[in-house]
Design an enzyme around this catalytic site. Sequence first.
Site, PDB file in Angstrom:
ATOM      1  N   ASP A 117      36.789   3.744 -16.225  1.00 56.83           N
ATOM      2  CA  ASP A 117      36.923   5.116 -15.732  1.00 56.83           C
ATOM      3  C   ASP A 117      38.342   5.623 -15.897  1.00 56.83           C
ATOM      4  O   ASP A 117      38.601   6.812 -15.738  1.00 56.83           O
ATOM      5  CB  ASP A 117      36.546   5.186 -14.244  1.00 56.83           C
ATOM      6  CG  ASP A 117      35.048   5.385 -14.063  1.00 56.83           C
ATOM      7  OD1 ASP A 117      34.362   5.622 -15.084  1.00 56.83           O
ATOM      8  OD2 ASP A 117      34.565   5.308 -12.926  1.00 56.83           O
ATOM      9  N   ASP A 159      24.425   4.532 -15.827  1.00 53.44           N
ATOM     10  CA  ASP A 159      25.486   4.037 -14.943  1.00 53.44           C
ATOM     11  C   ASP A 159      24.945   2.998 -13.955  1.00 53.44           C
ATOM     12  O   ASP A 159      23.719   2.857 -13.779  1.00 53.44           O
ATOM     13  CB  ASP A 159      26.092   5.230 -14.179  1.00 53.44           C
ATOM     14  CG  ASP A 159      27.583   5.070 -13.934  1.00 53.44           C
ATOM     15  OD1 ASP A 159      28.044   3.922 -13.856  1.00 53.44           O
ATOM     16  OD2 ASP A 159      28.265   6.101 -13.798  1.00 53.44           O
TER      17      ASP A 159
HETATM   18  C1  GLA Z   1      30.964   6.453 -12.389  1.00 58.88           C
HETATM   19  C2  GLA Z   1      31.250   6.532 -13.868  1.00 58.88           C
HETATM   20  C3  GLA Z   1      31.955   7.829 -14.184  1.00 58.88           C
HETATM   21  C4  GLA Z   1      31.116   8.980 -13.724  1.00 58.88           C
HETATM   22  C5  GLA Z   1      30.773   8.831 -12.261  1.00 58.88           C
HETATM   23  C6  GLA Z   1      29.788   9.884 -11.798  1.00 58.88           C
HETATM   24  O1  GLA Z   1      32.141   6.325 -11.662  1.00 58.88           O
HETATM   25  O2  GLA Z   1      31.982   5.418 -14.293  1.00 58.88           O
HETATM   26  O3  GLA Z   1      32.221   7.932 -15.569  1.00 58.88           O
HETATM   27  O4  GLA Z   1      29.938   9.051 -14.501  1.00 58.88           O
HETATM   28  O5  GLA Z   1      30.223   7.573 -11.968  1.00 58.88           O
HETATM   29  O6  GLA Z   1      29.476   9.757 -10.484  1.00 58.88           O
END
Ligand code: GLA
Length: 750
Positions: free
Chosen positions: A548, A483
């Site tokens: 997301d 990420d």
């Molecule tokens: C980001 C990612 C999510 C998740 C969160 C965890 O927002 O895009 O999919 O993994 O972090 O904190």
Amino acid sequence: MSLNVPWVSERVGRLVLNVPTDRLPRPAEPATPTSRFDGIVRLAAAGVGLVVDCRGPSLPRVLHWGADLGSPVADELAALAQARRPVVVPNVPDVPAAVAVLPEHAGGWLGLPGLRGHRDGRDWSTQFAVEAVECKAAVSGGTLRVRAVDAVAALELRLDLELTPAGLIRMGVSLRNSGDDVYVLDGLVVALPLPDIATELLELTGRWGRERSPQRRPFPVSTHIRDSRRGRTGSDSTLLLVAGEAGFGFRHGRVWGAHVAWSGNHRTYAERLPSGEAVIGGGELLLSGEVRLAPGESYEAPVVHAGYGVGLDELAHRFTSYVRSRPGHPSTPRPVVLNTWEAVYFDQNIDRLRGLADLGAQVGAELFVLDDGWFHGRRDDTSSLGDWFVDAGRWPAGLHPIVEHVRSVGMRLGLWVEPEMVSPDSDLARAHPDWILTAGGRRPPLVRNQAVLDLTRPEVSAYLLDRLDALIVEYALDYLKWDHNRDLIDAGSAAGTAAVHAQTLAVYALLDTLRARHPGLEIESCSSGGARVDLGILARTDRVWASDCIDPVERQTIQRWTGLLLPPELIGSHVGAPRNHTTGRRHDLSFRAGTALFGHFGIEWDLAGADEAELDELTAWVQLYKHHRHWLHRGRVVRADTADASTLIHGIVADDGDQALYAVVQMSSSVTTTPGRIRLPGLAPDTRFTISRTGPGPGPATTALVPVRWPETGTTVSGRFLAEVGLQAPPLNPEQLLLLQVRKHRSEER
Ligand code: GLA
């Protein structure tokens, strides 16, 4: 007014006359002997033709990029060269500018210059002369390598042009400082010519939770620049910039598109000058002083990918075919993912996770991804990034209990990490406050309570490599969800200089080293959802998390436009809870799962809250995905042009043409009572196909007063009929998805 002396270039055998303006508009025709056209390179692949004038002495210019011209004889090449030859008109240089792959100001090009830089103010304008041309034409496509020098500015240029077998152009360029002092590079972009008919632009923009929203605009005489200054690709990055014939759609209208394969700051642009010349191109967007080439040093620009097609589907097909042809492209069946994020968030309780794993295994999930919350002190998003040690409070025996459980129920294991980030409230930040990217002695503003580590410092990259490597080895990890949850602001190095360029390269190097050490490891590129989607990161990762937001209404659009660049198997798509966590909308499982089916399928839902009927239906959707994925992930994606924006139609046609799956998606209510006919494009016109509704459950809800009779048993028509006439669509309720299976009719099978 006097008549200038005709000027003859020995090298190219071209005669150019400068004539007084009162004799215009009939400039003299050049005397160009056809026998001397040996410097014109012609490449062709998959219906695309590329003709490049490499005769020098100036940099190569593209004479044609578009439909394959067949095999032009020398005469036609000569005509092509002349057709693109600029003419003398009032108020332009006496030898008009011919736009090269690297447009140069010195030749009279008054648009964006390809190269910008200087040597303490000097050598700011270049005029490269071609020194060597090396062309390797293959049966399909080929490569062209050109070396050019500017002896005055003491610079060397290497241009690499490739037409891939898929018909995609890849353009690389590197610049070497052959002088005795530092050359400061401000920018290096490459461009390809657009024809006059490309009068409309399509670009994408976006934000967190709604990446890749299309925008269209006319493309008059103007410069349209899409800069991304986020230090990552960006959720608003255009992905592709497309220029095309007015009104182009998925199935019609010629289009030309460009993508910059880079995960840092970048520029994509299209430009039409009053001279009538138009180009599309891009490159890295450099911050001030970021690249200073010492004597002998080189800069390598990111590769710009460019595609042509009749309709966006053909353009996308060329991109996705190229992506699939890369040696590292995932070749094993894409496993059904069970991701813990929207299921448990930070509540990483071993019993809860075991229960989730059991239910995941029951419905058929194959890869369990333990998301954020497993490492030292991490209870929410206010702390702990950088402390990549398993939290001893939550996991006294390490992650072994959950890892063993997940494996015992037959799933593989993945782990979430965010290596480039650090929380101020972390042991790492307390021990190494100087490891944070910063400028002017200030602390850059935090985003999601986090700052960015300076990976250009070798000790930082070494620390991250050590921690990631240790975790991969200890738990035999199959997968990392990597990420990157913030933009870079004031991202400067310890030396006080801007560091986005070097940071991007350092991240690539870290990924490359890890992959070399662990060849079986797969990596997902996530960045606050879909903010790091580009072919640079995808050269070292195996899929992207597109957004997301897993609300299927939003995902239909996000996946449709991400699909301009990427095939479905690279686009992570999960089935969420009935009520979406991002938008609050509620959707039937058939809409959620029918949307995920067209990507790399996964689940991100607290299955403990699902009832038996939901688990059974989800199991059936997982089985459907597993049954079809071997051809869905090799097939050709098609999208219909619909007049009514409330209906989206898209499908995947198997590469052997024998079957297809289509989704008819009612995004909102329609203006008309009955939707009319739906056309299903992309099938062999003269083959007969049988169409039936497929998918678990009773089928989508409709507004019809009497129950709709789905064609369960099959309607048989030709591919031409489906593309041109279509079928009467059922009046679906808003936010419903109808899945249609199309198979070659039995009598057609050998
Ligand atoms: C980001 C990612 C999510 C998740 C969160 C965890 O927002 O895009 O999919 O993994 O972090 O904190």
